[in-house]
Every structure is written in C-alpha cells, then in structure tokens.
Write an enzyme that holds these catalytic residues in place. Structure first.
Site, mmCIF file in Angstrom:
data_model
loop_
_atom_site.group_PDB
_atom_site.id
_atom_site.type_symbol
_atom_site.label_atom_id
_atom_site.label_comp_id
_atom_site.label_asym_id
_atom_site.label_seq_id
_atom_site.Cartn_x
_atom_site.Cartn_y
_atom_site.Cartn_z
ATOM 1 N N HIS A 7 26.656 54.559 37.060
ATOM 2 C CA HIS A 7 27.915 55.280 37.264
ATOM 3 C C HIS A 7 28.728 55.419 35.982
ATOM 4 O O HIS A 7 29.497 56.371 35.843
ATOM 5 C CB HIS A 7 28.766 54.580 38.332
ATOM 6 C CG HIS A 7 28.345 54.892 39.731
ATOM 7 N ND1 HIS A 7 27.239 54.317 40.318
ATOM 8 C CD2 HIS A 7 28.871 55.718 40.668
ATOM 9 C CE1 HIS A 7 27.115 54.781 41.549
ATOM 10 N NE2 HIS A 7 28.095 55.629 41.785
ATOM 11 N N ASP A 20 30.811 49.881 45.694
ATOM 12 C CA ASP A 20 30.632 51.200 46.324
ATOM 13 C C ASP A 20 29.211 51.273 46.910
ATOM 14 O O ASP A 20 28.594 52.333 46.938
ATOM 15 C CB ASP A 20 30.878 52.336 45.312
ATOM 16 C CG ASP A 20 31.076 53.693 45.973
ATOM 17 O OD1 ASP A 20 31.289 53.743 47.207
ATOM 18 O OD2 ASP A 20 30.983 54.714 45.267
ATOM 19 N N GLY A 72 26.993 56.734 46.141
ATOM 20 C CA GLY A 72 27.218 55.300 46.215
ATOM 21 C C GLY A 72 26.214 54.584 45.329
ATOM 22 O O GLY A 72 25.469 55.219 44.569
#
Ligand SMILES: [Zn+2]
Length: 382
Positions: free
Chosen positions: A246, A269, A305
């Site tokens: 991410h 997440d 996610g």
C-alpha cells in the site's frame, strides 16, 4: 486464586520508555504492580525477548477466510485469526453495501461488541467518493446524508466507533458535525477533496485520516490535497497500512516523521485472506483475487484491502522502515486505544490494565500472545 504469572527478563516497552531486564506481573486478567501478590507465582523466563502491549487494530474487515460482513461465526473466526497474530483489541469494519444490509450487520456487530469480542464498529462507506472508491461497489455509493449517518449510529447501539466518509460530497460537513456530536470518529477517506475542503472537514470535527495516501489524491506542490491537510493538522491521527504494497517505505517514514509517533495508527485494513493465503475471496459484494499476498478486485484490479496482520506490520515497521520500537508500540497500541476511548483498559503495559500483551523474539517475530491473562499463543517457555 490462580497463581500470578511473572514474565521476567524481557525488554519491556512502557509509555515512559524501554526497561531492560524488566518484569510484568499478571494477576488474573490484569497487570499487577511489580511484586507478585502471592508466593506461588509462576516465573516465566523471557530473557532475549520484547514484551509489548497487545495490538489494537481500528480498521479491519476480516481474516481466517471470514469477514465482518458475515455471520456471528464468521466474525468470531476473523477475531480469533487476528488474535493469533497479536491483535487483542479490534474494531470490525464493514464495506459499502445497501443501507438495509449495513443496518442489519450493525445490529449483529453491536451484540458481539456487547460481549467483548470486538471493540466497536467502523463503517467504511457508503458515503465515499465515486472517484476514489477503491474496492467499494460503485452502484451502492451515496452522498453523506446526515439522516442516514444517524441511522447507522443508531443501528450500532452505542458501539459505532468510526465512519469513513468523503466530506466534500453534499451533506459531508454536516455529517462530520453529527458524528463528532455523537462521539463517533469522523474519518476522512476514499475522498477526492481539495486541501481547503479537507481543512473544513477537520474544523467540523474530523479526527482520523483513513489509510492516509491510499484512496485519495496524491500530494502535489500546487494541489496539496487531503494528504497535506491531514498530515499537517495536530487534531488528526493518520492510519497507515504497512504491508509493503500500500505504501512505499519512504512515504510511510515521511508520514511518521511529519505527524510524529503520537499521531499515527498502524492498521491492517485486512480482508478474509489475512492469516490464510492466496485464492478467491469476497469483499462485501465484490470478488477479490489474492495473489502473493496482494488482494485485488477481479474487476478493475484495484487493491482490495490487505492480507496483513499486525505482527507483520510491527516487524516490518522496526526492521524495514527502521522506526524506533517505542514509536511503533505507540502507533500499534496506545494511539488507537486512546482514539477508541479504551486506553484506561488497554494500549499499554501498566498496572490495573487488562493483561493483553505480545511477546516478540529478538528479531521481532511473534512468540506469544496473552489476552486478559490467558495465553492465546503460548510461548512454551518455562
Ligand atoms: Zn478498509
């Protein structure tokens, strides 16, 4: 009365700093003062280990093949999976869905929160920007109508912890105000807001940046956008996903250094695949393919996610991102506990608090997890 447990010899991370050759005494479900209360204490030698508070995850959609959008059994499976990875306090996150579905799920989640299985409910969507929807279903997005926000708060029966919304949409600022008035965290995320719009939302009462950098416009030198507003303002805690996918380590370090360790919350997440592995999964109504630990929507390829667990985030933050251990402990336990209003019970290794702790080896690998005085992962040390 069960004998006290004395964990002795570890490097213990306390709010005041690191104590070498420290000890933590556990009586029943709680952390006690320095001396064991009865003589038949079980001494556990944890030399060459780190003892840190149990992790607190304020943004998590599931794990162990199950999601927080599922049945009570699914929810408990996901909770147990993350406990095995050191997360002793967890807020269950939903994804965008029909209002009726969310209201019903909030009722179920509130029951599990009542029983102490989860620490609260985070509604991520449906009040988010179609331009920054990430892995949320486009057809189900809506503008943040304060009446509907109110409906979700009520459905959570006092257990709604946080709502992620795009405050630049019509009704956004009023919704932020409403959340703040009800003691629910207004989190800015999945947003296409400008810098100025973000400042307005913070002034209206927003206090969290949902996975800073992800699902929002990037920082530009003429268009600083939400990132600059959220990083700059002392009222904001920024969530960061430290899974190596991410965020580039430099972006994570920049956020950490600029906001300071007191304003960062490390989150997972996570979705269903966390704690399991590659394959096909559902994220709410959308299909997700997990390959080499990275979750992406089957349609469109958006990151959907993570498959992260907080033990891996901890290890990565220290060993790859080179952040100080005490700063990582603040970001992974104390800060989210404070935001959620549970720091009086968890989030640090202080007498009187729940005996929620994580034992790490010298390389920061997970060795043991204790929750409320019971080993969830027994380190098998004498
Ligand atoms: Zn999420």
């Amino acid at each position: 009365m069960a004998p006290s447990k004395v964990l002795a010899g570890a490097r213990v991370v306390l709010p005041t700093g690191i104590v070498t050759d420290g000890r933590v005494v556990v009586e029943g479900t709680r952390i006690a003062g320095a001396a064991p209360g009865n003589e038949h204490a079980e001494i556990i030698d944890v030399r060459d280990h780190w003892l840190v508070p149990g992790f607190v995850d304020m943004h998590n959609h599931g794990g162990g093949g199950a999601s927080f959008s599922g049945t009570a059994d699914d929810i408990l499976t996901a909770v147990r999976t993350h406990r095995l990875h050191g997360t002793t306090t967890l807020v269950a996150s939903t994804v965008t869905d029909d209002m009726d579905v969310l209201v019903k799920q909030a009722g179920l989640l509130s029951e599990l929160a009542e029983q102490g299985d989860i620490a609260g409910i985070h509604f991520e969507g449906p009040f988010i920007s179609p331009c920054r929807k990430g892995a949320h279903s486009a057809a189900l997005l809506r503008d943040p109508d304060p009446a509907e926000v109110r409906k979700l708060i009520d459905a959570g029966r006092g257990r709604a912890s946080m709502v992620t919304l795009a405050a630049e949409l019509p009704g956004g600022i009023d919704s932020v105000r409403l959340l703040a008035e009800h003691g629910v965290i207004a989190a800015i995320g999945h947003t296409d807001a400008t810098y100025e719009q973000t400042v307005e939302a913070i002034d209206a009462g927003a206090t969290v940046a949902t996975h800073l950098f992800n699902a929002m416009p990037p920082l530009g030198h003429r268009t600083p956008g939400p990132v600059a507003a959220l990083l700059e303002d002392e009222r904001i805690t920024v969530e960061l996903i430290d899974d190596g996918t991410h965020l580039h380590p430099a972006a994570l370090q920049l956020a950490f250094h600029h906001a300071g360790a007191g304003r960062v919350a490390l989150i997972t997440d996570a979705m269903d695949a966390a704690g399991i592995g590659d394959g096909r999964y559902m994220l709410g109504p959308l299909e997700v393919e997990v390959s080499e630990g990275v979750a992406r929507l089957v349609e469109g390829g958006s990151i959907a996610g993570s498959t992260l667990t907080l033990d891996r985030a901890f290890q990565r933050a220290v060993t790859v991102d080179r952040l100080p251990v005490e700063d990582v402990v603040a970001a992974i336990s104390a800060n989210p506990a404070r935001l959620l209003g549970v720091y009086d019970r968890v989030g640090s290794l202080e007498p009187g608090k729940d005996a929620d702790l994580v034992l790490l080896d010298a390389g920061f690998g997970l060795k043991g997890v204790m929750r409320r005085g019971e080993w969830v992962v027994d380190p098998q040390l004498g």
